[in-house]
Motif scaffolding. Structure first.
Motif: not given
Ligand SMILES: Cc1cc2nc3c(=O)[nH]c(=O)nc-3n(C[C@H](O)[C@H](O)[C@H](O)COP(=O)(O)O)c2cc1C
Length: 294
Positions: A39-48
């Motif tokens: 599976n390949l999906s984008p997620f912008s609830f994302f960070n370092l």
């Protein structure tokens, strides 16, 4: 306007928060289930969140519309590994395409036209086209709620990074101007980071700035200087003093021309200092402003 989130519908809460907490970087997460479906999906609830240990977190949320969970989440529950591919401008339209709710068995690498590349330490494949890829081990999966819209944190340790040589500088560090990051904002809005909109802010690293509270009143309450200008002026480590050797033709001209009108001189000197600050020249801006304070 003041809004209390408990009075809003979940889609409205999501709308306000996503427009406000922006721009957000995009994790393009490649995962795999036990049967080997990718599976390949984008997620912008994302960070370092940590560099030692190196921890990134992304959040495949429960769908607001029907409270279902995402395939990416189901995959990392089965195989606790993920490759986070960083999204740049060249990839943004295909990345958005990969966010469609394709059936579980369909592979978004194929649907969105990306190339699978074998990772070195984990099973899910990397996106060849991405210029930065993080091979990660999933440390913990932490649900934040049970209703539609509830985020589910996938806490990942970064094991290794692949960085395309084309975005490195001479010291083998990432050249910020070369990777054209894209980020998600509210609704359909994205932004693109490139050399035209990058700027630097000097970091008050080891030395303390003097602080805006100790700026001379005339500077602090200037009609011309903005908060950004005051922030630059107050970031010096000690209050500057007039340097007798400082010489500047424009400063001389302003003082000569406006000598009979101190109020206008004030405005002119502050406007000149503002220009110097906009050009990053804090030293000269201080000298111009100190000439005004004399
Ligand atoms: C740029 C972008 C960012 C997204 N960010 C998130 C996110 O942070 N969390 C989320 O649950 N869905 C997010 N989505 C929607 C998911 O990508 C979409 O629901 C996902 O592809 C579902 O796929 P899956 O069920 O195959 O995992 C985003 C979509 C796009 C285009």
């Amino acid at each position: 306007m003041l809004i209390h989130l408990k009075n809003l519908t979940p889609p409205d809460v999501q709308n306000y928060l996503q427009h406000a907490i922006a721009p957000r970087p995009i994790a393009f997460a490649s995962t795999i289930d036990k049967a080997g479906n990718v599976n390949l999906s984008p997620f912008s609830f994302f960070n370092l969140f940590s560099s030692n240990p190196p921890i990134v977190i992304f959040s495949p949320a429960r769908r607001v519309r029907d409270n279902s969970t995402k395939h990416s989440l189901q995959n990392v529950e089965e195989v606790r590994e993920v490759v986070i591919n960083i999204v740049d401008y060249d990839m943004v339209q295909q990345t958005s395409l990969a966010s469609c709710d394709f059936p579980k068995a369909s592979n978004e690498f194929v649907k969105a036209g990306f190339t699978e590349e074998k990772a070195t330490l984990v099973i899910p494949p990397m996106v060849k086209e991405s210029k930065i890829k993080l091979e990660c081990k999933v440390l913990e999966i932490k649900p934040l709620g049970t209703e539609g819209g509830a985020g589910i944190l996938v806490i990942c340790e970064v094991l290794c990074m692949h960085i395309d040589d084309s975005i490195l500088d001479a010291d083998k560090k990432i050249d910020q101007a070369k990777i054209q990051h894209v980020a998600r904002l509210g609704g359909d809005w994205y932004c693109r980071v490139d050399a035209n909109n990058l700027f630097k802010v000097a970091k008050p690293n080891t030395e303390l700035g003097i602080g805006i509270d100790v700026l001379p009143q005339g500077i602090r309450h200037s009609k011309i200087l903005t908060g950004n200008h005051l922030g630059q002026l107050a970031n010096v480590k000690e209050m500057p003093v007039v340097e007798p050797s400082f010489s500047d033709d424009k400063l001389k001209n302003i003082i000569q021309y406006y000598s009979i009108n101190p109020e206008d001189m004030d405005l002119e000197l502050h406007a000149y200092a503002a220009k110097l600050l906009d050009d990053g020249n804090v030293h000269d801006a201080w000298q111009v402003l100190l000439a005004d304070e004399l």
